[in-house]
Design an enzyme around this catalytic site. Sequence first.
Site, PDB file in Angstrom:
ATOM      1  N   HIS A 228     -51.621   1.992   0.067  1.00  0.00           N
ATOM      2  CA  HIS A 228     -51.997   2.744   1.263  1.00  0.00           C
ATOM      3  C   HIS A 228     -53.002   1.851   1.974  1.00  0.00           C
ATOM      4  O   HIS A 228     -54.014   1.467   1.383  1.00  0.00           O
ATOM      5  CB  HIS A 228     -52.613   4.095   0.881  1.00  0.00           C
ATOM      6  CG  HIS A 228     -52.662   5.069   2.012  1.00  0.00           C
ATOM      7  ND1 HIS A 228     -53.137   6.353   1.857  1.00  0.00           N
ATOM      8  CD2 HIS A 228     -52.303   4.961   3.327  1.00  0.00           C
ATOM      9  CE1 HIS A 228     -53.061   6.994   3.013  1.00  0.00           C
ATOM     10  NE2 HIS A 228     -52.572   6.178   3.914  1.00  0.00           N
ATOM     11  N   LEU A 229     -52.754   1.481   3.219  1.00  0.00           N
ATOM     12  CA  LEU A 229     -53.501   0.415   3.876  1.00  0.00           C
ATOM     13  C   LEU A 229     -55.014   0.626   3.796  1.00  0.00           C
ATOM     14  O   LEU A 229     -55.535   1.651   4.226  1.00  0.00           O
ATOM     15  CB  LEU A 229     -53.067   0.290   5.338  1.00  0.00           C
ATOM     16  CG  LEU A 229     -53.770  -0.808   6.148  1.00  0.00           C
ATOM     17  CD1 LEU A 229     -53.631  -2.173   5.484  1.00  0.00           C
ATOM     18  CD2 LEU A 229     -53.230  -0.844   7.577  1.00  0.00           C
ATOM     19  N   HIS A 230     -55.704  -0.379   3.256  1.00  0.00           N
ATOM     20  CA  HIS A 230     -57.160  -0.338   3.155  1.00  0.00           C
ATOM     21  C   HIS A 230     -57.700  -1.747   2.966  1.00  0.00           C
ATOM     22  O   HIS A 230     -57.025  -2.636   2.451  1.00  0.00           O
ATOM     23  CB  HIS A 230     -57.608   0.542   1.989  1.00  0.00           C
ATOM     24  CG  HIS A 230     -57.190   0.009   0.638  1.00  0.00           C
ATOM     25  ND1 HIS A 230     -55.895   0.085   0.161  1.00  0.00           N
ATOM     26  CD2 HIS A 230     -57.911  -0.620  -0.342  1.00  0.00           C
ATOM     27  CE1 HIS A 230     -55.831  -0.452  -1.045  1.00  0.00           C
ATOM     28  NE2 HIS A 230     -57.035  -0.898  -1.373  1.00  0.00           N
ATOM     29  N   LEU A 231     -58.937  -1.937   3.411  1.00  0.00           N
ATOM     30  CA  LEU A 231     -59.710  -3.143   3.145  1.00  0.00           C
ATOM     31  C   LEU A 231     -60.936  -2.747   2.330  1.00  0.00           C
ATOM     32  O   LEU A 231     -61.354  -1.582   2.333  1.00  0.00           O
ATOM     33  CB  LEU A 231     -60.154  -3.828   4.441  1.00  0.00           C
ATOM     34  CG  LEU A 231     -59.124  -4.675   5.198  1.00  0.00           C
ATOM     35  CD1 LEU A 231     -58.101  -3.789   5.889  1.00  0.00           C
ATOM     36  CD2 LEU A 231     -59.807  -5.571   6.232  1.00  0.00           C
TER      37      LEU A 231
END
Length: 397
Positions: A228-231
Site C-alpha cells: 500500500h503506497l507509503h514512504l
Amino acid sequence: MNEPTRLRKVSTMALPRDSDETSYLLPPNSEDWEGHSIPDFVYGQKELVPEGIRWPSRAPSLLDTLPLSRFDSALCAAWRQRMELGLFRYRLGELQTKTLPGAVGFVAQLNVERGVQRRRPQSIRSVRQAFDPAQFNFNQIRPGEVLFRLHRQPDLPGALQQEDILVVINVSPLEWGHVLLVPEPSQRLPQRLLPGALRAGVEAVLLSSHPGFRVGFNSLGGLASVNHLHLHGYYLAHRLPVEGAPSEPLDPGGRLHLLQALPAPGFLFYTSGPGPDLEALISRVCRATDYLTDHEIAHNLFVTRGGPPGKTSSSSALTGVRVILWPRKSRFGIKEGEAFNVALCELAGHLPVKTSQDFSSLTEVAALAIIRDCLLPPAQAGEVQAALVALIAQEEQ
C-alpha cells in the site's frame, strides 16, 4: 567506542515560541479519538529551506539544542504523545549506537524490539503486484495513528491537483519520529512510487531544520512489508556516508550521476531546492522507478540533505537534497539469521541490528558482504545503467 544516539531527545530541543503543536495532539479521552478530525499541516514556499542546515561541529550532542522547524515541532510533539499513549508495538528507548571502524562509516544501532515485534511481511511475489484489500493496509489503522495531513499551499509549483498525504506513525519504529507518508489510503494504491508521494517526501526533508531527518522508499521485492503506497521518514542524529560521497556524471547535462562509494553503488539525483529543478528531479526519478518496476527489478530509494554531485563533499555541506536510487535483487520476506535486512536505510549506511550478539560482533567487512549479496549482478547492473541513461537522454528530444 559506542556513542549513544540523541534523537530520542529531539522532543526536548528548542521549540518555536509560536508553536501550535497542541493542535496535532489527540484528545485526552480515548473515547473521543474515533471522531477526532485529522488536522492539516499547511505549508508554503517560505518553509522549504534548501540550505543553511548544518551538522553541529560536535554532533550529535549539540543537536539537542537546535531549534525545531514548525514541521519538526508538530511531528515530534504528536509522535511523542502517541508513544506515551501506547499506540506503538513497543516503547522506543535509548538505542545503543556505534560507528563501525572502517572506510565506510556505517552507523549501527541495536533495535531488538523491532526485530521481534514488527508485523510480518505480506505474501508478495512480484514487484508489480496489485493492491489486495484482503491483506493489511492503511485503511485499517487505529484512530490516533495519523498525526496530520500534509497540505501544500497554492504558491508551491508542481501539483495541479492537491493530494492528501497522511503522516502516520510507524508502530514498529526504527528511530525517534519514525513515520509513514501515505497518499490518501482510500485510493488503494499499490507500493509503486508516484510523483505526488515523492514530492511530499522531498518537501518533508526541506521542511525539517534537522540535518538528520531522512525519507525513503522500499519497492515490493525491496523489503516493503505492506503493499500500500507509503514512504518512510525518521530522524537519525548521525551523518551517513551517502550525504557527501563522490559521484560521476552519466549524461552530459549532469542530471544523472553514479554514486560509486561504499556501501553500494547507486544512481544519484540532486536538487538545490524547490521550483522547476525539484519538479524535474521528481519526474526523472519516477521515470526511473517506473522502468525498474515494469521490468520486475526491486529497488530502494533514500532522500537526504547532502552535497552536490561530483567530488567528495564535506559532510557538513548540506547545500541541497540528494535522492539515491538502488536497483537490487528481489527478496520477498525477511531472511532469518542475518544481522540486518537490506533496505533503504542499510544501503545508505544505517544498520538497525536485531540481536545483541550481532551488534557486538558486526564488522564493516561482514556488513558489506550482507549488502553485496543483495545487489544486482554486474552484467544486469550495466544493462540497467544503460537503460536509465537512455531515459534521461529522451528529455532532450
